[in-house]
Scaffold this active site. Structure first.
Site, mmCIF file in Angstrom:
data_model
loop_
_atom_site.group_PDB
_atom_site.id
_atom_site.type_symbol
_atom_site.label_atom_id
_atom_site.label_comp_id
_atom_site.label_asym_id
_atom_site.label_seq_id
_atom_site.Cartn_x
_atom_site.Cartn_y
_atom_site.Cartn_z
ATOM 1 N N CYS A 1 4.597 12.918 -7.215
ATOM 2 C CA CYS A 1 3.913 13.984 -7.936
ATOM 3 C C CYS A 1 2.629 13.409 -8.538
ATOM 4 O O CYS A 1 2.661 12.363 -9.192
ATOM 5 C CB CYS A 1 4.809 14.556 -9.031
ATOM 6 S SG CYS A 1 3.907 15.722 -10.068
ATOM 7 N N HIS B 1 0.819 -1.223 0.000
ATOM 8 C CA HIS B 1 0.000 0.000 0.000
ATOM 9 C C HIS B 1 0.852 1.272 0.000
ATOM 10 O O HIS B 1 0.351 2.358 0.280
ATOM 11 C CB HIS B 1 -0.970 0.004 1.194
ATOM 12 C CG HIS B 1 -2.075 -1.005 1.043
ATOM 13 N ND1 HIS B 1 -2.911 -1.379 2.080
ATOM 14 C CD2 HIS B 1 -2.497 -1.706 -0.039
ATOM 15 C CE1 HIS B 1 -3.785 -2.286 1.645
ATOM 16 N NE2 HIS B 1 -3.548 -2.510 0.370
HETATM 17 P P1 OAD Z 1 -7.661 -2.869 10.265
HETATM 18 O O1 OAD Z 1 -7.793 -1.683 11.152
HETATM 19 O O2 OAD Z 1 -8.761 -3.160 9.330
HETATM 20 O O3 OAD Z 1 -7.445 -4.180 11.144
HETATM 21 C C1 OAD Z 1 -6.518 -4.216 12.199
HETATM 22 C C2 OAD Z 1 -6.532 -5.626 12.791
HETATM 23 O O4 OAD Z 1 -5.523 -5.693 13.773
HETATM 24 C C3 OAD Z 1 -7.851 -6.016 13.454
HETATM 25 O O5 OAD Z 1 -8.232 -7.305 12.997
HETATM 26 C C4 OAD Z 1 -7.506 -6.028 14.953
HETATM 27 O O6 OAD Z 1 -8.217 -7.030 15.667
HETATM 28 C C5 OAD Z 1 -6.025 -6.358 14.909
HETATM 29 N N1 OAD Z 1 -5.236 -5.848 16.049
HETATM 30 C C6 OAD Z 1 -5.341 -4.645 16.677
HETATM 31 N N2 OAD Z 1 -4.402 -4.515 17.617
HETATM 32 C C7 OAD Z 1 -3.667 -5.658 17.597
HETATM 33 C C8 OAD Z 1 -2.537 -6.138 18.332
HETATM 34 N N3 OAD Z 1 -1.953 -5.402 19.279
HETATM 35 N N4 OAD Z 1 -2.065 -7.362 18.035
HETATM 36 C C9 OAD Z 1 -2.639 -8.136 17.067
HETATM 37 N N5 OAD Z 1 -3.700 -7.744 16.350
HETATM 38 C C10 OAD Z 1 -4.206 -6.514 16.598
HETATM 39 O O7 OAD Z 1 -6.252 -2.706 9.504
HETATM 40 P P2 OAD Z 1 -5.746 -3.457 8.184
HETATM 41 O O8 OAD Z 1 -6.302 -4.826 8.096
HETATM 42 O O9 OAD Z 1 -4.278 -3.301 8.140
HETATM 43 O O10 OAD Z 1 -5.432 0.664 3.371
HETATM 44 O O11 OAD Z 1 -6.397 -2.558 7.065
HETATM 45 C C11 OAD Z 1 -6.129 -2.839 5.715
HETATM 46 C C12 OAD Z 1 -6.088 -1.569 4.925
HETATM 47 O O12 OAD Z 1 -7.276 -0.801 5.140
HETATM 48 C C13 OAD Z 1 -4.985 -0.622 5.319
HETATM 49 O O13 OAD Z 1 -3.745 -0.936 4.737
HETATM 50 C C14 OAD Z 1 -5.495 0.697 4.802
HETATM 51 C C15 OAD Z 1 -6.908 0.595 5.301
HETATM 52 O O14 OAD Z 1 -7.833 1.403 4.680
HETATM 53 C C16 OAD Z 1 -5.014 1.711 2.693
HETATM 54 O O15 OAD Z 1 -4.656 2.731 3.235
HETATM 55 C C17 OAD Z 1 -5.010 1.503 1.226
#
Ligand code: OAD
Length: 264
Positions: free
Chosen positions: A150, A142
């Site tokens: 730019c 990402h």
């Molecule tokens: P999310 O916020 O959707 O999910 C975070 C996950 O981490 C959840 O399943 C939580 O349960 C888990 N979690 C939180 N704290 C934790 C900890 N200390 N240890 C283990 N697990 C934990 O984030 P992503 O899945 O990364 O995209 O989101 C995917 C994408 O959506 C991101 O890259 C971003 C966002 O919109 C873009 O910016 C393109």
């Protein structure tokens, strides 16, 4: 009391199983999400206190939002840059960096744009006396928040001062700079996601850490490993859509679980 002891015994057994699966694997792919950086102080997107709980992604993370309100979008990313600059990699990033530096056949893939895996790679390589940290640099599917691109000519530069107000202009063509991250509705870099998919297909094990596994195509990587006959290990605070398919599902915080799962 007895139930608690039973649960912690089961977790211990699961940690041992995950450890032995990883030790025996020849090819490992690791997919991380915002949860791996949560204990460094960086908010996740969808959980409690998550960024998408108080703001809609369409307002801040789309090309349309940048066109309509470049100052607002720029300001939000500058705020995140300042926040990230004050954070450090945690024990989870460090354990993953050690795994990638010490074992052959490990590919780190992250959806995070915070650069903490690369920072952990550098400190761990130094601590282990390994001259090149490259093996522990992740495929950043990402993008990277600390780089500007730019919006007209795609020229890449290091991010300007975190206190710059409004998007600066490109030195080459004068177009407005934006953070080099993937926004909703945009395609991922085909070379980077292609390399991630190849690694997922050849992996014996996919270790998925701290992601809700909802945003595709990255969220589809663990299923690629499964379909090709590999195993899934999940580390997450809570159950996700992947949990039922995991050979081992470890529920807890990645900064405390990963150093136990990756012992070497
Ligand atoms: P999310 O916020 O959707 O999910 C975070 C996950 O981490 C959840 O399943 C939580 O349960 C888990 N979690 C939180 N704290 C934790 C900890 N200390 N240890 C283990 N697990 C934990 O984030 P992503 O899945 O990364 O995209 O989101 C995917 C994408 O959506 C991101 O890259 C971003 C966002 O919109 C873009 O910016 C393109």
């Amino acid at each position: 009391m007895e139930r608690l002891a039973l649960l912690s015994h089961r977790l211990e057994e699961d940690v041992e199983r995950a450890n032995s699966i990883l030790e025996q694997a020849n090819q490992i792919v690791v997919l991380t999400g915002a949860g791996v950086s949560a204990e460094s102080g960086i908010p996740t997107f969808r959980g409690r206190g998550g960024l998408w709980r108080s703001r809609r992604p369409e307002e801040l993370a789309t090309p349309e939002a940048f066109e309509e309100s470049p100052e607002l979008v720029w300001e939000w990313y500058q705020w995140r840059r300042r926040l990230i600059a004050e954070c450090s990699p945690n024990a989870g990033h460090q354990a993953l960096a050690r795994l990638a530096l010490k074992k052959d056949g490990v590919t780190l893939i992250t959806q995070n744009v915070d650069g903490l895996h690369s920072r952990a790679a550098q400190t761990e390589a130094k601590a282990l006396n390994i001259p090149d940290a490259q093996a522990a640099f992740p495929l950043e599917v990402h993008g990277a928040i600390n780089r500007d691109r730019c919006s007209l000519c795609d020229r890449l530069t290091d991010a300007v001062s975190h206190f710059q107000l409004g998007p600066p202009q490109c030195n080459d063509c004068g177009g407005p700079l934006r953070p080099d991250v993937v926004w909703f509705g945009e395609s991922l870099d085909p070379i980077i996601i292609g390399a991630a998919q190849e690694a997922a297909l050849r992996a014996d094990v996919c270790l998925v850490v701290g992601t809700s596994a909802l945003v595709h195509p990255a969220a589809g990587l663990p299923s690629m490993t499964l379909r090709a006959g590999g195993l899934l290990i999940e580390v997450n605070l809570e159950a996700t859509t992947l949990t039922n398919q995991a050979a081992v599902s470890l529920q807890g915080r990645s900064a405390s679980l990963l150093p136990r799962v990756i012992k070497a």
